[in-house]
Design a protein around this motif. Structure first.
Motif, mmCIF file in Angstrom:
data_model
loop_
_atom_site.group_PDB
_atom_site.id
_atom_site.type_symbol
_atom_site.label_atom_id
_atom_site.label_comp_id
_atom_site.label_asym_id
_atom_site.label_seq_id
_atom_site.Cartn_x
_atom_site.Cartn_y
_atom_site.Cartn_z
ATOM 1 N N ARG A 1 0.845 -1.198 0.000
ATOM 2 C CA ARG A 1 0.000 0.000 0.000
ATOM 3 C C ARG A 1 0.878 1.245 0.000
ATOM 4 O O ARG A 1 1.012 1.936 1.008
ATOM 5 C CB ARG A 1 -0.904 0.007 1.237
ATOM 6 N N ASP B 1 0.410 4.110 -1.081
ATOM 7 C CA ASP B 1 -0.283 5.387 -0.940
ATOM 8 C C ASP B 1 -0.736 5.684 0.490
ATOM 9 O O ASP B 1 -1.275 6.757 0.761
ATOM 10 C CB ASP B 1 -1.484 5.426 -1.888
ATOM 11 N N VAL B 2 -0.491 4.769 1.420
ATOM 12 C CA VAL B 2 -0.899 4.955 2.815
ATOM 13 C C VAL B 2 0.179 5.761 3.549
ATOM 14 O O VAL B 2 1.372 5.518 3.355
ATOM 15 C CB VAL B 2 -1.107 3.577 3.493
ATOM 16 N N GLN C 1 0.556 5.279 9.563
ATOM 17 C CA GLN C 1 -0.592 4.363 9.491
ATOM 18 C C GLN C 1 -0.159 3.011 8.940
ATOM 19 O O GLN C 1 -0.572 1.971 9.439
ATOM 20 C CB GLN C 1 -1.711 4.952 8.629
ATOM 21 N N TRP C 2 0.666 3.026 7.912
ATOM 22 C CA TRP C 2 1.174 1.792 7.299
ATOM 23 C C TRP C 2 1.892 0.949 8.352
ATOM 24 O O TRP C 2 1.619 -0.236 8.491
ATOM 25 C CB TRP C 2 2.123 2.178 6.154
ATOM 26 N N ASP D 1 -0.459 -0.488 11.128
ATOM 27 C CA ASP D 1 -1.262 -1.612 10.635
ATOM 28 C C ASP D 1 -0.461 -2.905 10.544
ATOM 29 O O ASP D 1 -0.965 -3.980 10.860
ATOM 30 C CB ASP D 1 -1.848 -1.282 9.256
#
Length: 160
Positions: free
Chosen positions: A73, A75-76, A80-81, A84
């Protein structure tokens, strides 16, 4: 005679220093490098009983698929990346992964996988390969016990 008193004092102080560095007094013997038949059993009684079965395969595939989806991902936002993906990483790899910039990860599509590879007789470590838009990527997963979670110890392009 004065010289003998000095030597005695030096020896007494040395003995006291050595005893202060040794472990607290105990009646238990210090284990030796060689063990008899009973000692070997005692030494290995805490080794986890880990097997490879259908449940193990399902669990590791589920974790690998989830982590690869979280990884791919770009674009995260970085914080946050990492938040997660963090719960699925080994302690050691989590330290390294905090420096990964997801915007620089060239994977955003997973085409297939995981294809699992493991050493026969080793039910604790597995390699999961995924086909992606950036070629094959591999996750290395490990568990410490049959009932412990699979944790990712590495994510990298297959040819890296």
């Amino acid at each position: 005679m004065n010289r003998w008193k000095e030597l005695s004092l030096v020896l007494a102080v040395s003995a006291l220093a050595v005893s202060a560095c040794s472990p607290a007094s105990s009646t238990e013997p210090i284990p030796s490098a060689t063990t008899d038949e009973h000692g070997a059993e005692e030494h290995y009684h805490n080794v986890p009983e880990v097997t490879w079965d259908a449940r193990s395969e399902e669990d590791v595939k589920a974790v690998a698929t989830k982590v690869m989806g979280l990884f791919a991902r770009p674009d995260v936002p970085e914080r946050q990346w990492y938040t997660d993906i963090f719960p699925h990483l080994s302690k050691e790899y989590a330290v390294d992964a905090q420096y990964i910039d997801p915007a620089r990860v060239r994977v955003n599509t997973i085409h297939s996988g995981p294809v699992l590879t493991r050493e026969q007789g080793n039910p604790m470590t597995v390699m999961a390969e995924f086909a992606t838009n950036n070629g094959p990527w591999v996750l290395l997963l490990h568990r410490m016990d049959q009932h412990e979670p699979w944790l990712v110890t590495s994510i990298a392009p297959k040819d890296a």
